[in-house]
Write a protein that holds these residues in place. Structure first.
Motif, mmCIF file in Angstrom:
data_model
loop_
_atom_site.group_PDB
_atom_site.id
_atom_site.type_symbol
_atom_site.label_atom_id
_atom_site.label_comp_id
_atom_site.label_asym_id
_atom_site.label_seq_id
_atom_site.Cartn_x
_atom_site.Cartn_y
_atom_site.Cartn_z
ATOM 1 N N LYS A 1 0.797 -1.220 0.000
ATOM 2 C CA LYS A 1 0.000 0.000 0.000
ATOM 3 C C LYS A 1 0.833 1.276 0.000
ATOM 4 N N THR B 1 -9.607 3.559 -1.783
ATOM 5 C CA THR B 1 -9.084 4.881 -2.075
ATOM 6 C C THR B 1 -9.619 5.894 -1.078
ATOM 7 N N SER C 1 -5.552 5.842 -10.124
ATOM 8 C CA SER C 1 -4.892 4.551 -10.377
ATOM 9 C C SER C 1 -5.262 4.033 -11.756
ATOM 10 N N GLY D 1 -3.730 -2.072 -5.663
ATOM 11 C CA GLY D 1 -4.279 -0.838 -6.196
ATOM 12 C C GLY D 1 -5.739 -0.932 -6.571
ATOM 13 N N VAL E 1 -2.106 3.721 -3.511
ATOM 14 C CA VAL E 1 -3.506 3.816 -3.933
ATOM 15 C C VAL E 1 -3.840 5.221 -4.413
#
Length: 587
Positions: free
Chosen positions: A275, A424, A455, A419, A292
């Motif tokens: 992350k 998010t 992303s 991701g 992210v």
């Protein structure tokens, strides 16, 4: 952070230090070096590097260590905190002439008690594949230096592959090799395969398959280090132009970028859950970047010189929940945190908390990472909940750090694509935060996120299909770097190939234009971390920081590889001569 004293105290080499979880202690009898233990004259030499592998033998002592000092390369049984090192009995020792080892990497996938595959990069540009157990030299790549004449800065096996490996050079180029193929007797010719913002990928034009399979050019400046994400799907690269660039490895898509506050970036690492990415470099800072959100979430200030290595500690974490009775609402209002993560590269068990975006239950989260630098100092940092989730309610409990029991089973597996987990965290694009003071755990209401990139998809079907003809086991490497000069120094490539290589756009980014943007927020726009500890632990610049299950391993340019026992692990030592270690160094 405990304060250092002045004068003599500032120059004293520490042999132990205390953190919230307890005392870390230097084990002098577990120090590895050249057999004579004489400090190495490091003038003009490449950095000392260390690699570990476990050969999974039945003796319970399967760890092996490799390190380079000057022109020498050593391979030992690593006994860690359990038993004193016997430097008189290396399994393998090699002395090179005309070139020096610069980096190395074991293939953990194929390692056995009878054989290991070790890649070694050299200052003249070659890469050697050796087996230090069988004491064999299998192959030499770029032997005639027809592919690249510059120093190898980083070499790594492609995760999940027994035959593919990546090599980065100080020229700014990076190449994908297959151990099964030869390099050819003439300089390679290249054909443009894919191009994007500040990067391009080229294939090697040849009637028969040969190395390198792919060549990448990325940005401007030498490529100093690269690192694969824990799931092997993404590649983070740091360059002398000061940029972090993160790519989807298979689809060759640029996921996001970041610019250093000043100067080049020298080192990079991923959190075990994929992350977060931490970088260090010539701005003397450590910078935490969210994978992210593709944005800087914090900087750490503690080093007095260039940061040479950053690394996450997968064995240390903190998760503390408040009493559910303190809250109102139904059980549906709360979701249990998912602990996950086994770093596939070293099979080290780790438990890190995964916060669901719909989870409203207060919880305290801490990632631990460390850094070492040319200032001879070791810094440990805690990345806490208030930094990670600035817009979530803070936990009512105090954040603390625990060393996880190494025997506890992993609670789950890391997500295949960090991701795409839907977590998010959105922040107002026009929020302007107030100046933020230095803090280990700094609450704040807003973080600059102007122009942050979204992303990209983790897979690009059309992109992958283009590489299907390369026959490289579903692992298709697409990474490249530009030269550190204004023009490409590719005189060994034919003019036709050079024409295609010159299609790459040279985006020289003006630092004055990036400062204050999402690429490089101002210092007052993001939280500024203080180190949990900051200790001088060597006489020469530090070049290695590795977190193992029961210890921390550091190394300096004098050629000394040191073992620091974790709290509660010193009692495992069979030899008790460490009991009388120097005192008076605890802070």
């Amino acid at each position: 952070m405990a304060a250092e004293g002045g004068g003599k105290e500032m120059n004293e080499i520490k042999t132990q230090f205390t953190t919230r979880e307890g005392l870390y202690k230097l084990l002098s009898h577990s120090e590895y070096s050249r057999p004579n233990r004489v400090p190495f004259n490091s003038q003009g030499s490449n950095p000392v590097k260390v690699s570990f592998v476990n050969v999974n033998d039945q003796s319970g002592n399967g760890d092996r260590i490799c390190f380079n000092v000057g022109r020498e390369l050593y391979f030992y049984i690593y006994k860690g905190v359990r038993k004193a090192a016997d430097l008189s009995k290396p399994i393998d020792k090699r002395i090179y002439k005309g070139t020096q080892p610069t980096c190395h990497d074991f293939n953990h996938l194929t390692a056995t008690a009878e054989s290991v595959s070790l890649l070694v990069g050299f200052s003249a540009g070659q890469v050697q594949l050796i087996d230090p157990i069988k004491k064999e030299t299998s192959k030499l790549f770029n032997e005639e230096r027809l592919i690249d004449k510059s120093r190898v800065t980083c070499v790594k096996w492609v995760p999940g592959s027994e035959s593919l490996f990546l090599v980065a050079h100080s020229s700014g180029n990076m190449y994908l090799y297959n151990v099964e193929h030869t390099c050819g007797t003439t300089a390679p010719h290249y054909q443009l395969l894919k191009q994007g913002e500040s990067f391009a990928v080229h294939t090697c034009k040849s009637k028969s398959t040969r190395n390198p399979l792919l060549k990448w050019t990325v940005g401007e400046g030498a490529l100093n280090e690269f690192a694969f994400s824990p799931d092997g799907k993404f590649l983070a690269c740091v360059s002398q132009d000061g940029f972090l660039r993160v790519f989807n490895f298979d689809s060759v898509e640029l996921h996001g970028t970041m610019k250093s506050y000043f100067g080049g970036l020298l080192c990079v690492c991923w959190s075990p859950d994929g992350k977060y990415i931490v970088t260090g470099g010539e701005d003397d800072l450590v910078t935490v970047w969210s994978f992210v959100d593709c944005r800087v979430i914090a900087r750490g200030q503690g080093h007095k010189s260039w940061v040479s290595v950053v690394a996450f500690d997968p064995n240390t974490t903190s998760v503390e929940e408040t009493d559910p009775m303190e809250f109102s609402g139904s059980d549906e209002d709360f979701q249990e945190l998912i602990s996950f993560g086994r770093d596939r590269a070293n099979s080290t068990q780790s438990r890190l908390s995964k916060r669901n975006s719909t989870d409203s239950r207060p919880v305290s989260v801490t990632y631990r990472f460390g850094s070492v630098g040319q200032d001879t100092q070791l810094c440990l940092w805690d990345l806490t909940e208030d930094i990670l989730f600035p817009h979530q309610p803070l936990s009512r409990t105090r954040t603390h750090t625990n060393v996880m029991n190494a025997t506890s089973p992993p609670a789950g597996n890391a997500p295949a694509n960090p991701g795409s987990n839907g977590n998010t965290i959105t922040t107002p694009g026009n929020a302007i935060p107030p100046p933020l003071p230095r803090s280990n755990s700094l609450p704040h209401s807003a973080v600059s996120n102007t122009g942050s990139k979204s992303s990209v998809d983790s897979a690009n079907a059309s992109g992958v299909s283009k590489f299907a003809t390369l026959s490289i086991h579903d692992r298709k490497e697409r990474h490249h770097d530009k030269d550190h000069k204004r023009n490409h120094s590719m005189g060994h490539i034919s003019s036709k190939s050079s024409d295609k290589l010159n299609l790459v756009t040279k985006n020289k980014t003006d630092p004055a234009k990036t400062l204050g943007t999402a690429l490089c927020p101002r210092m007052e726009d993001v939280p500024l971390l203080e180190p949990l500890i900051c200790k001088k632990i060597a006489h020469e610049r530090l070049t290695v920081l590795i977190f193992l299950e029961d210890c921390i391993v550091t190394a300096c340019q004098e050629g000394f590889i040191c073992t620091w026992a974790r709290p509660g692990k010193v009692g495992l030592i069979s030899s008790q001569n460490q009991a009388n270690s120097p005192s008076g160094t605890v802070v």
